[in-house]
Structures are given as structure tokens and as C-alpha cells.
Design an enzyme around this catalytic site. Sequence first.
Site, PDB file in Angstrom:
ATOM      1  N   HIS A  36      41.570   4.914  28.740  1.00  0.00           N
ATOM      2  CA  HIS A  36      42.269   5.816  29.641  1.00  0.00           C
ATOM      3  C   HIS A  36      43.552   5.216  30.214  1.00  0.00           C
ATOM      4  O   HIS A  36      43.519   4.229  30.965  1.00  0.00           O
ATOM      5  CB  HIS A  36      41.318   6.211  30.777  1.00  0.00           C
ATOM      6  CG  HIS A  36      41.862   7.245  31.704  1.00  0.00           C
ATOM      7  ND1 HIS A  36      42.738   6.953  32.718  1.00  0.00           N
ATOM      8  CD2 HIS A  36      41.658   8.589  31.762  1.00  0.00           C
ATOM      9  CE1 HIS A  36      43.045   8.067  33.378  1.00  0.00           C
ATOM     10  NE2 HIS A  36      42.396   9.063  32.809  1.00  0.00           N
ATOM     11  N   ASP A  37      44.694   5.794  29.828  1.00  0.00           N
ATOM     12  CA  ASP A  37      45.998   5.506  30.448  1.00  0.00           C
ATOM     13  C   ASP A  37      46.380   4.026  30.469  1.00  0.00           C
ATOM     14  O   ASP A  37      47.049   3.565  31.408  1.00  0.00           O
ATOM     15  CB  ASP A  37      46.028   6.042  31.885  1.00  0.00           C
ATOM     16  CG  ASP A  37      46.116   7.557  31.954  1.00  0.00           C
ATOM     17  OD1 ASP A  37      46.050   8.197  30.888  1.00  0.00           O
ATOM     18  OD2 ASP A  37      46.221   8.100  33.067  1.00  0.00           O
ATOM     19  N   LYS A 123      48.266  13.281  27.956  1.00  0.00           N
ATOM     20  CA  LYS A 123      47.597  13.358  29.260  1.00  0.00           C
ATOM     21  C   LYS A 123      48.461  14.147  30.237  1.00  0.00           C
ATOM     22  O   LYS A 123      49.573  13.758  30.553  1.00  0.00           O
ATOM     23  CB  LYS A 123      47.366  11.938  29.791  1.00  0.00           C
ATOM     24  CG  LYS A 123      46.594  11.883  31.094  1.00  0.00           C
ATOM     25  CD  LYS A 123      45.105  12.054  30.852  1.00  0.00           C
ATOM     26  CE  LYS A 123      44.317  11.957  32.144  1.00  0.00           C
ATOM     27  NZ  LYS A 123      44.694  10.846  33.015  1.00  0.00           N
TER      28      LYS A 123
END
Length: 299
Positions: A36-37, A123
Amino acid sequence: MSILTIPSYPMPTSDTYPNQKVNWVLEPKRAVLLIHDMQAYFLRFYDAESELIKTLKQNLAAIKAYCRANGIPVVYTAQPNNQKPEDRALLNDMWGSGLNDFPELQHVVKELTPSEQDTVLVKWRYSAFHRSNLQELMESWGRDQLLIGGVYAHIGCMMTAVDAFMRDIQPFMIGDALADFSESEHYQALTYTAGRAGRVISTNEVLLATSARSSGLHYEQFKTQILSLLDEEELEDFQADDELIDYGLDSIQIMNLVSQWKELGIEVSFQELATAATLNAWWDLLQTKMTTKPVDVVK
């Protein structure tokens, strides 16, 4: 509106995790890993040489290697660097222009660069499911468990876990493969997830306990675990009979391995490991210590 410099803090360990409400078992055939990110922009607020960030990258890299060896799909989220005002919408009020001001930092950090077989999702909001086909991908793969690691624990990672739960997907937050604005917010994310939406597990549980308790310690799991502890800049010429200490392995890491393997029913001493500190020698030693059925080794 912008994120301030984030001071380092100790990475949570499994003995400090919150009480769990569910006892879900992570099953490789049901799982997907979400990184994630992990973009340079979001990590710029940390000291790259801090133990927190080095541990974060090391653990995620080890988990990704495990997933690749065990057929677990790997998915990334990454914010675009040219978001229109209407796409960012309320994010502008909360965080400013974000990546739009630093387009050169859009890439995922080099230690975790996506491979060709990985999926990279655009995202748009806190949850990785928002305006993406993550759920559809998981359904097409026949997967209903989501491993979550990356930044920031109490924002996008936790919101993704909650969103997964509401879609009948079991979320697993990897407590020591996350980072946050502070230690308290990191624990906030773990506590909320464990009490309301999922399970909190450790990197070691992903690498070992998912199948080792029923079928012993497999060679690929063992190899992945050890290589994740070594100096990655030296691994290009690594051979399985090389002395591990020459690649950065230290006594504290060996003691941790003794404890981790003991949890799996493998009784091995620090002295035994220190005496024969090569990958092949360790594997031969562990095979003699196995308390479960013989392991099929695929090298």
C-alpha cells in the site's frame, strides 16, 4: 495541510499486538498481498536510514518474495502524479496538492519495485477498493483474504482493511510491515482492525506459520527468511555455502531465528547455528531437528 516530518519509533512486535477477536488462518491459496502506497513521496517524510523504515522495507520485500514462491498475487496501490482537482476533491482540503507538487516522487521505492507479473492499481482515496477493480480481480483469482502492508497504517491501510471486511474479504494487517505518523497511531490502526474488522499478524507468521505448522518448514520459506536478513547489495554473488556473517548476519538475528523456529517445534540452539553459519549447513541442521513429517525440498 501537508504532512510534517515523521520521527522514528520502534516497530511493533508480535508480543505487543492487541487482542484478536477472530482466529482466521492465513491460507496461501486464498490470499492476495497488497503493498500500500510505498511510493517515494510518502516515504520522504521519514528518515530513510531509521530502523523503522529499514524494517518496513525488509519485511515487505521478504513477504513479497514468499508470495512469489507460493503463487500469491501481489497488488500495489500508487497515487498518480497528475490528479485533477475534481479527482482529488476533498483530499485537497485535508492534504493539499500531494503528489502533484512532486511528480518525480511518484515511483514505488526501489526495494519494492513492481514486477511484470504484479498488478498496480491507481489510488484515488483512502481505501484501495475505491474506483478500482481490486474486488473483481480477487474474485477472478478465487481469493478472499487480503494481506495489507505499507503506509500509512491508520489511514489507507486501515480503511482498506475495513472496506475489505465489508466486502466479505478477510483482511490481515501485517503489524510489523506498516508505518505511520506515530507509534500511537500505528497501534490505533492495529487495535481497531483486531477489534472490529480483521486480524493482525506478523511478518514471521506470513513467512512461516501459514503452512509450517501442518507440513514443516519448507526450503523456500527458510531461504526467503534468511535472505531477507542479509545485506541486499551483496546478494548478487551469494552462494548457499558462503558464510552468512560475511553478508551482514549478526548474533541478535540468530537469536531471533532460534525463537521463531522454536515456535514451530524446531529446537535448535544459538551455538549450533553459530557453528555452521551457511545456508546449506543450516538447512541440513534444521532437517535433522524437524518434529513434523519429512519436507519435500524444491531448490
